[in-house]
Design a protein around this motif. Structure first.
Motif, mmCIF file in Angstrom:
data_model
loop_
_atom_site.group_PDB
_atom_site.id
_atom_site.type_symbol
_atom_site.label_atom_id
_atom_site.label_comp_id
_atom_site.label_asym_id
_atom_site.label_seq_id
_atom_site.Cartn_x
_atom_site.Cartn_y
_atom_site.Cartn_z
ATOM 1 N N ILE A 93 0.872 -1.075 -0.117
ATOM 2 C CA ILE A 93 0.040 0.014 -0.117
ATOM 3 C C ILE A 93 0.748 1.316 -0.025
ATOM 4 C CG2 ILE A 93 -1.777 1.430 1.326
ATOM 5 C CD1 ILE A 93 -2.782 -1.422 2.685
ATOM 6 N N LEU A 94 1.949 1.169 0.835
ATOM 7 C CA LEU A 94 2.840 2.511 0.737
ATOM 8 C C LEU A 94 3.242 2.705 -0.445
ATOM 9 C CD1 LEU A 94 4.409 1.450 4.391
ATOM 10 C CD2 LEU A 94 2.636 3.353 3.871
ATOM 11 N N ARG A 95 3.615 1.537 -1.017
ATOM 12 C CA ARG A 95 4.435 1.766 -2.432
ATOM 13 C C ARG A 95 3.536 2.124 -3.226
ATOM 14 N NH1 ARG A 95 8.374 -3.521 -3.743
ATOM 15 N NH2 ARG A 95 9.572 -3.418 -2.067
ATOM 16 N N GLY A 96 2.397 1.495 -3.427
ATOM 17 C CA GLY A 96 1.262 2.020 -4.163
ATOM 18 C C GLY A 96 1.158 3.507 -4.235
ATOM 19 N N SER A 97 1.158 3.865 -2.985
ATOM 20 C CA SER A 97 0.695 5.337 -2.682
ATOM 21 C C SER A 97 1.807 6.377 -3.844
ATOM 22 C CB SER A 97 0.513 5.962 -1.305
ATOM 23 O OG SER A 97 2.079 5.901 -0.904
ATOM 24 N N LEU A 98 2.980 5.848 -3.690
ATOM 25 C CA LEU A 98 4.014 6.656 -4.348
ATOM 26 C C LEU A 98 3.951 6.219 -6.023
ATOM 27 C CD1 LEU A 98 7.243 6.129 -2.075
ATOM 28 C CD2 LEU A 98 5.579 8.118 -2.405
ATOM 29 N N ALA A 99 3.364 5.372 -6.348
ATOM 30 C CA ALA A 99 2.995 5.113 -7.793
ATOM 31 C C ALA A 99 1.913 5.912 -8.157
ATOM 32 C CB ALA A 99 2.796 3.381 -7.913
ATOM 33 N N MET A 100 0.992 6.168 -7.298
ATOM 34 C CA MET A 100 0.010 6.823 -7.792
ATOM 35 C C MET A 100 0.038 8.424 -7.756
ATOM 36 S SD MET A 100 -2.564 4.945 -8.696
ATOM 37 C CE MET A 100 -4.292 5.578 -8.605
ATOM 38 N N ARG A 101 1.223 8.699 -6.919
ATOM 39 C CA ARG A 101 1.669 10.239 -6.849
ATOM 40 C C ARG A 101 1.877 10.458 -8.192
ATOM 41 N NH1 ARG A 101 6.230 11.829 -2.569
ATOM 42 N NH2 ARG A 101 4.416 11.364 -1.262
ATOM 43 N N ARG A 102 2.666 9.509 -9.079
ATOM 44 C CA ARG A 102 3.198 9.926 -10.380
ATOM 45 C C ARG A 102 1.711 10.360 -11.235
ATOM 46 N NH1 ARG A 102 7.022 8.111 -7.827
ATOM 47 N NH2 ARG A 102 9.008 7.228 -8.624
ATOM 48 N N GLN A 103 0.496 9.804 -10.662
ATOM 49 C CA GLN A 103 -0.848 10.295 -11.705
ATOM 50 C C GLN A 103 -1.304 11.470 -10.892
ATOM 51 O OE1 GLN A 103 -1.421 8.937 -14.314
ATOM 52 N NE2 GLN A 103 -0.028 7.516 -14.594
ATOM 53 N N SER A 104 -0.986 12.268 -9.818
ATOM 54 C CA SER A 104 -1.562 12.965 -9.030
ATOM 55 C C SER A 104 -2.655 12.610 -8.389
ATOM 56 C CB SER A 104 -2.037 14.207 -9.997
ATOM 57 O OG SER A 104 -0.595 14.835 -10.491
ATOM 58 N N LEU A 105 -2.716 11.180 -8.020
ATOM 59 C CA LEU A 105 -3.856 10.488 -7.251
ATOM 60 C C LEU A 105 -3.599 9.762 -6.159
ATOM 61 C CD1 LEU A 105 -5.539 8.874 -10.539
ATOM 62 C CD2 LEU A 105 -6.534 10.786 -9.308
ATOM 63 N N ASP A 122 -11.748 -5.319 4.503
ATOM 64 C CA ASP A 122 -11.171 -5.589 3.201
ATOM 65 C C ASP A 122 -9.739 -5.844 3.176
ATOM 66 O OD1 ASP A 122 -10.560 -6.922 0.596
ATOM 67 O OD2 ASP A 122 -11.179 -4.977 -0.629
ATOM 68 N N ALA A 123 -9.240 -6.914 3.736
ATOM 69 C CA ALA A 123 -7.634 -7.089 3.866
ATOM 70 C C ALA A 123 -6.988 -7.413 2.672
ATOM 71 C CB ALA A 123 -7.478 -7.894 4.734
ATOM 72 N N SER A 124 -7.861 -7.804 1.490
ATOM 73 C CA SER A 124 -6.987 -7.695 0.232
ATOM 74 C C SER A 124 -6.410 -6.646 -0.388
ATOM 75 C CB SER A 124 -7.930 -8.267 -0.925
ATOM 76 O OG SER A 124 -8.819 -7.069 -1.274
ATOM 77 N N VAL A 125 -6.546 -5.498 0.175
ATOM 78 C CA VAL A 125 -5.594 -4.530 -0.153
ATOM 79 C C VAL A 125 -4.228 -4.602 0.282
ATOM 80 C CG1 VAL A 125 -7.563 -2.704 -0.288
ATOM 81 C CG2 VAL A 125 -6.510 -3.254 1.928
ATOM 82 N N THR A 126 -3.752 -5.422 1.020
ATOM 83 C CA THR A 126 -2.482 -5.828 1.385
ATOM 84 C C THR A 126 -1.824 -6.470 0.222
ATOM 85 O OG1 THR A 126 -2.706 -7.812 2.435
ATOM 86 C CG2 THR A 126 -3.033 -5.919 3.843
ATOM 87 N N GLU A 127 -2.468 -6.957 -0.789
ATOM 88 C CA GLU A 127 -1.739 -7.360 -1.990
ATOM 89 C C GLU A 127 -2.090 -6.697 -3.198
ATOM 90 O OE1 GLU A 127 0.101 -10.076 -1.600
ATOM 91 O OE2 GLU A 127 -0.503 -10.491 0.436
ATOM 92 N N PHE A 128 -1.376 -6.872 -4.223
ATOM 93 C CA PHE A 128 -1.376 -6.125 -5.326
ATOM 94 C C PHE A 128 -2.888 -6.451 -6.138
ATOM 95 C CE2 PHE A 128 3.186 -5.265 -5.623
ATOM 96 C CZ PHE A 128 3.134 -3.985 -5.445
#
Length: 211
Positions: A93-105, A122-128
């Motif tokens: 999730i932490l990694r994903g937030s920085l990927a989405m920063r690239r999209q201003s989201l 929904d604990a599935s959010v721990t996985e891609f």
């Protein structure tokens, strides 16, 4: 941007108090015309480094904490619930937030993840695999997201963000900065509000924010 109009928050998706903080800080930001800048902070890494395990705290304290969280949810009419799967590993999730920063989201992504986990359990959010539907709902190509979020580049950025937080004195989340002043926890919104007010009052009339 002038620091009086910027609020920084160190966060982790596995933090109950960060869920509340992100909800409760919104009206304060709106009142002061301030923007929220998020910094991922790997609490699990910090806990392991300090040999701390949350679930090994006294059972009485854990029971109290759960009851207190539900009081906060009732007070602010938030659909918060304790997920069956807790604690979680939040690195993707932490990694994903920085990927989405690239999209201003970034903020939209973080809010959607918090709602999925802390409101719907929904604990599935721990996985891609669990993050892909959220990403797609925000109009981003899931394969692009997963490839970038899983990269060494993004992993290094999360580690660097956590290290910067530690250097600034962050020991837990949410840690909120208004200028150099740090406020820890969901129950410090009054102080955040007052600090923004103080800094705003000290800004000369006619001063404009600069990017």
């Amino acid at each position: 941007m002038n620091s009086s109009k910027q609020v920084e928050m160190y966060w982790d998706a596995g933090s109950t108090n960060t869920y509340f903080a992100i909800k409760l800080i919104k009206p304060i930001l709106e009142r002061h015309g301030a923007t929220l800048v998020l910094h991922p902070y790997n609490v699990g890494y910090v806990f392991r480094s300090n040999n701390y395990e949350l679930m090994k705290e006294p059972k009485e304290k854990l029971r109290y904490r759960k009851a207190d969280l539900m009081r906060w949810a009732a007070k602010y009419r938030l659909p918060f619930q304790i997920p069956r799967q807790f604690p979680i590993k939040s690195s993707r999730i932490l990694r994903g937030s920085l990927a989405m920063r690239r999209q201003s989201l970034e903020i939209q992504f973080v809010e959607a993840v918090f709602d999925a986990y802390w409101e719907r359990g929904d604990a599935s959010v721990t996985e891609f695999a669990g993050l892909r539907p959220i990403v797609e709902s925000l109009g981003v190509e899931p394969d692009w997201f997963e490839h970038l979020a899983a990269s060494d580049e993004i992993a290094a950025e999360v580690a660097a963000s956590t290290d910067r937080g530690i250097q600034r004195g962050v020991f837990g989340v949410p840690s909120i900065f208004v200028g150099d002043a740090m406020f820890w926890g969901k129950d410090r919104m009054e102080f955040v509000d007052e600090e923004l007010e103080r800094l705003g009052a000290s800004q000369p009339v006619g001063t404009e924010d600069r990017a």
